[in-house]
Design an enzyme around this catalytic site. Structure first.
Site, PDB file in Angstrom:
ATOM      1  N   LYS A  34     133.266 -74.238  11.174  1.00 14.31           N
ATOM      2  CA  LYS A  34     134.168 -74.084  12.327  1.00 14.31           C
ATOM      3  C   LYS A  34     135.132 -75.276  12.394  1.00 14.31           C
ATOM      4  CE  LYS A  34     130.684 -76.218  15.339  1.00 14.31           C
ATOM      5  NZ  LYS A  34     129.571 -75.907  16.252  1.00 14.31           N
ATOM      6  N   TYR A 252     150.146-105.043  18.740  1.00 16.48           N
ATOM      7  CA  TYR A 252     150.329-104.718  20.156  1.00 16.48           C
ATOM      8  C   TYR A 252     149.279-105.405  21.017  1.00 16.48           C
ATOM      9  CZ  TYR A 252     153.603-100.893  19.221  1.00 16.48           C
ATOM     10  OH  TYR A 252     154.684-100.155  18.851  1.00 16.48           O
TER      11      TYR A 252
HETATM   12  C1  LIG Z   1     128.348 -76.321  15.603  1.00 20.10           C
HETATM   13  C2  LIG Z   1     127.045 -75.602  15.625  1.00 20.10           C
HETATM   14  C3  LIG Z   1     126.062 -75.870  14.651  1.00 20.10           C
HETATM   15  C4  LIG Z   1     126.185 -76.997  13.641  1.00 20.10           C
HETATM   16  O1  LIG Z   1     125.822 -78.200  14.275  1.00 20.10           O
HETATM   17  P1  LIG Z   1     125.752 -79.596  13.479  1.00 20.10           P
HETATM   18  O2  LIG Z   1     125.262 -80.567  14.478  1.00 20.10           O
HETATM   19  O3  LIG Z   1     127.154 -79.883  13.045  1.00 20.10           O
HETATM   20  O4  LIG Z   1     124.841 -79.378  12.322  1.00 20.10           O
HETATM   21  C5  LIG Z   1     124.919 -75.095  14.651  1.00 20.10           C
HETATM   22  N1  LIG Z   1     124.756 -74.115  15.577  1.00 20.10           N
HETATM   23  C6  LIG Z   1     125.659 -73.846  16.531  1.00 20.10           C
HETATM   24  C7  LIG Z   1     125.394 -72.773  17.521  1.00 20.10           C
HETATM   25  C8  LIG Z   1     126.829 -74.586  16.600  1.00 20.10           C
HETATM   26  O5  LIG Z   1     127.721 -74.338  17.559  1.00 20.10           O
END
Ligand SMILES: *Cc1c(COP(=O)(O)O)cnc(C)c1O
Length: 371
Positions: A34, A252
């Site tokens: 994702k 800065y």
């Molecule tokens: C994003 C997500 C994961 C992966 O989580 P990580 O901590 O990156 O391994 C797994 N299950 C769900 C439902 C998620 O939204």
């Protein structure tokens, strides 16, 4: 020559991390890609993993459509499910698997024009995080209602952990127990583990794991884990050098003042490229493979590093902001951020996909993309 700032993505490291995740967990693993594969480039990562991956997961339909249009044929799970009946029908045409986490989504399945037993659904049960999913006491009712639509081929039961990276917390054991109790007797495969669950809680391993962050070589709690290989190298070069005298302020806000004569390297990368603006003086960076530190405030396009003790550093020297010499988790911790967020935010700098270790790619001649 163009500005030398690059994000190098090591696809072989990604594959190695996926295989390691699956080997640790046993069973099958959904590769979570994702948010543009946590900033690494979803299509390139999906193609690199296509032969190995049992399935992919993205957050929502547009992310999956990009993969299907790019020729990715593996199952793809939508972690947020769908937002309308129209999306549900499109998801079904694209052969996507859906998380179903609230009653409105079941109603969409009831009302959609879908072939009998055509959907693969993952029913999300809330077990203590109180974010998304059916209350655990409601699990059996939601299961029966979804099953009664006649449109679902298989229901996988899933839950998500709130604190699996914290070994001292009892919350994960409580979540596992609650999930097991509320789903007892319901048929179907099970999926509990994100990366932290997979790494830390063997008793949570079931049919499917859902590793995300570890695929990119990053530990969920920003510890540095041996065995995982960093996938992203965020890198630039020294583009100018200056010498400053005791009392000279740098950058800065004049937050850093030299207390001795110093050589300072100017690096063409800043927060607009995704380097955290909150990184303080002292945050590690590597110049030609040697660790040194950031000095002064990070600005939009530029940052500065201390090269006083690196006499061979000069214009054109390679600067690794994170990668193999400086782990992204170190930068995250120094900046009060998390590794997830840093890699998600890299932008503006061109991405180069390599199938050799990134450290072997020279600064000025970047090998061309393979993906
Ligand atoms: C994003 C997500 C994961 C992966 O989580 P990580 O901590 O990156 O391994 C797994 N299950 C769900 C439902 C998620 O939204």
């Amino acid at each position: 020559m163009t500005r030398p700032t690059r994000a190098l993505i090591d696809l072989e490291a990604l594959r190695a991390n996926y295989r390691l995740a699956r080997r640790i967990h046993g069973g099958r693993a959904v590769a979570v890609i994702k948010a543009n594969a946590y900033g690494h480039g979803a299509l390139a990562c999906a193609r690199a993993l296509a032969e190995d991956a049992d399935a992919f997961a993205v957050a929502f339909l547009d992310e999956a459509r990009e993969l299907r249009e790019g020729g990715v044929r593996n199952p793809i799970l939508l972690l947020e499910g769908v937002f309308s009946g129209a999306e549900l029908e499109l998801a079904s045409e694209l052969g996507l698997w859906l998380v179903v986490h609230h009653d409105e989504q079941i109603r969409m399945v009831e009302q959609a024009r879908l072939l009998p037993r055509s959907l693969t659904a993952w029913l999300k049960i809330e077990s203590g995080m109180h974010r998304a999913g059916f209350d655990s006491a409601d699990a059996a009712r939601a299961y029966r209602r979804l099953d009664a639509t006649g449109k679902v081929r298989a229901i996988t039961l899933m839950t998500h952990f709130a604190r699996a990276e914290e070994l001292r917390s009892s919350m994960t054991t409580e979540q596992i127990e609650r999930f097991d109790m509320e789903t007892r007797g319901l048929p179907g495969e099970r999926s509990l583990c994100n990366s932290a669950g997979l790494l830390n809680w063997p008793q949570a391993r079931r049919d499917w794991a859902r590793p995300g962050i570890m695929l990119y070589g990053i530990a969920p709690d920003d510890s540095v884990l041996t065995g995982l290989q960093p996938v992203m190298t965020f890198r630039s070069c020294i583009c100018a050098v200056r010498t400053v005298q005791p009392g000279d302020a740098i950058g800065y806000g004049a937050t850093f003042v030299a207390d001795k004569p110093m050589r300072i390297g100017l690096v063409c990368a800043g927060y607009a490229d995704g380097y955290p603006q909150t990184a303080p003086s002292g945050t590690p960076v590597a110049v030609d493979g040697q660790r040194t530190s950031l000095v002064g405030r990070v600005s939009m396009d530029l940052l500065m590093v201390d090269i006083t003790d690196l006499p061979s550093a000069r214009i054109g020297s390679e600067v690794e902001l994170w990668g193999r010499h400086v782990h992204v988790s170190e930068v995250a911790k120094a900046s009060g951020r998390i590794g997830y967020e840093l890699v998600c935010n890299v932008k503006r700098a061109p991405f180069e996909y390599v199938d050799v270790p990134a450290s072997r790619v020279s600064c000025m001649r970047v090998e061309s993309a393979t993906a």
